[in-house]
Write an enzyme that holds these catalytic residues in place. Structure first.
Site, PDB file in Angstrom:
ATOM      1  N   LYS A  52       0.842  -1.207   0.000  1.00 46.86           N
ATOM      2  CA  LYS A  52       0.000   0.000   0.000  1.00 46.86           C
ATOM      3  C   LYS A  52       0.871   1.248   0.000  1.00 46.86           C
ATOM      4  CE  LYS A  52      -3.857  -2.437   2.067  1.00 46.86           C
ATOM      5  NZ  LYS A  52      -4.752  -2.732   3.180  1.00 46.86           N
ATOM      6  N   GLN A  96      -4.862  -1.455   9.286  1.00 41.26           N
ATOM      7  CA  GLN A  96      -4.752  -2.798   8.705  1.00 41.26           C
ATOM      8  C   GLN A  96      -5.369  -3.836   9.650  1.00 41.26           C
ATOM      9  OE1 GLN A  96      -3.734  -3.356   5.603  1.00 41.26           O
ATOM     10  NE2 GLN A  96      -3.979  -5.557   5.750  1.00 41.26           N
ATOM     11  N   ASP A 119     -11.029   2.792   3.414  1.00 44.25           N
ATOM     12  CA  ASP A 119     -11.285   1.351   3.270  1.00 44.25           C
ATOM     13  C   ASP A 119     -12.769   1.070   3.002  1.00 44.25           C
ATOM     14  OD1 ASP A 119      -9.261  -0.595   3.354  1.00 44.25           O
ATOM     15  OD2 ASP A 119      -8.884  -0.254   5.496  1.00 44.25           O
TER      16      ASP A 119
HETATM   17  N1  GUN Z   1      -6.965  -6.886   5.868  1.00 45.40           N
HETATM   18  C1  GUN Z   1      -7.240  -7.661   4.792  1.00 45.40           C
HETATM   19  N2  GUN Z   1      -7.716  -6.899   3.791  1.00 45.40           N
HETATM   20  C2  GUN Z   1      -7.767  -5.643   4.244  1.00 45.40           C
HETATM   21  C3  GUN Z   1      -8.174  -4.411   3.660  1.00 45.40           C
HETATM   22  O1  GUN Z   1      -8.618  -4.315   2.519  1.00 45.40           O
HETATM   23  N3  GUN Z   1      -8.052  -3.317   4.464  1.00 45.40           N
HETATM   24  C4  GUN Z   1      -7.590  -3.386   5.724  1.00 45.40           C
HETATM   25  N4  GUN Z   1      -7.529  -2.267   6.438  1.00 45.40           N
HETATM   26  N5  GUN Z   1      -7.200  -4.507   6.292  1.00 45.40           N
HETATM   27  C5  GUN Z   1      -7.289  -5.627   5.550  1.00 45.40           C
END
Ligand code: GUN
Length: 282
Positions: A52, A96, A119
């Protein structure tokens, strides 16, 4: 031969479009900042977070990195979110998941200012999606819509079957397909006669969490098959929820794993960060 839907190439296109928009915002003196919070050091999360941040650097978004220890308390995390909510220079906040067990994930998601919820997990974002109002959309299902549209797959009027009802993928996926005028069915672990239902699908989205679960017996001739799963098989190779080699000959289009849905999630996160400029004004 089925069309192999190339998520890597399509995600690159989207990131390049974001890069152009970020550059034009910069010319107007507008910078975009994304706060990325990781609690603990789960190896998979570290890979996702690293990717990311790399994507942010590529499109020109500044990422602020918060790497908190595993024993971080809920109050400490909520305190950081409050500070970031109040900071005018921060556009987006991403925590996350999963979080360590002493922290209530739902509470954390709810603590994020919905205007910064890139998100798309906040109940307000999900509610807005369900009634067709503007707001952030969860990145994986939003990415699947992009894959379909950019591959020339029409959704309107089609039988769409989603397997899986998670808050992050299955439910928002169904809502997005409905918004595109698909006829939508959601299947889950209690669905009876699963094969009969999935065999109706013109567009089949598999978000089950079981490696190679979907074989050709589940798929109608000519269906478009989207694979959200990601697993390691016995030889440590990546595979999805769909048995690609078995299903490919009956499908008209199919996403591979890796290189299908996976890269789209981060591209759509970048898209949501760009959108934040407009959403923060509201
Ligand atoms: N954990 C697994 N996929 C995601 C996601 O798309 N966003 C976040 N914040 N955590 C995750």
């Amino acid at each position: 031969m089925a069309l192999r839907i190339d998520g890597k190439a399509i995600s690159m296109q989207i990131k390049d479009e974001c890069k152009e928009k970020v550059a034009s915002y910069k010319e107007k003196g507008i910078e975009i900042k994304l706060a990325v919070i990781q609690v603990g050091n789960d190896p998979a999360s570290s890979v996702y977070v690293g990717n990311k941040k790399k994507a942010c650097a590529y499109v020109g978004i500044e990422s602020l990195s918060y790497e908190l220890p595993e024993e971080t308390t809920q109050d400490e995390l909520l305190g950081l979110i409050k500070t970031l909510n109040e900071r005018e220079d921060v556009n987006g906040i991403l925590v996350q998941l999963p979080l360590p067990e002493q922290i209530d994930e739902d509470l954390v998601i709810k603590a994020i200012d919905p205007r910064k919820d890139v998100d798309g997990f906040h109940p307000q974002s999900v509610g807005a999606l369900s009634i067709g109002q503007p707001g952030y959309v969860s990145c994986t299902p939003a990415g699947i819509i992009e894959l379909l549209e950019r591959s020339g797959v029409e959704i309107e009027g089609k039988e769409c079957v989603v397997i899986g009802r998670s808050n992050i993928v299955g439910k928002p996926m169904a809502l997005l397909l409905l918004r595109k005028n698909g006829t939508v069915t959601i299947c889950h672990s209690r669905t009876k006669n699963l094969k009969e239902v999935t065999k109706r699908a013109d567009i089949l989205v598999a978000a089950i969490g079981k490696p190679k679960f979907i074989t050709k017996e589940y798929v109608k001739e000519g269906a478009v098959v989207i694979d959200v799963g990601i697993h390691r098989n016995e030889n440590n190779k990546l595979c999805g929820d769909v048995d690609y080699d078995d299903v490919e000959p009956v499908a008209s289009a199919i996403t591979p794993v890796p290189g299908g849905v996976g890269p789209m999630t981060i591209a759509m996160l970048m898209h949501n960060c760009v959108e934040s400029v407009a959403l923060l004004k509201k």
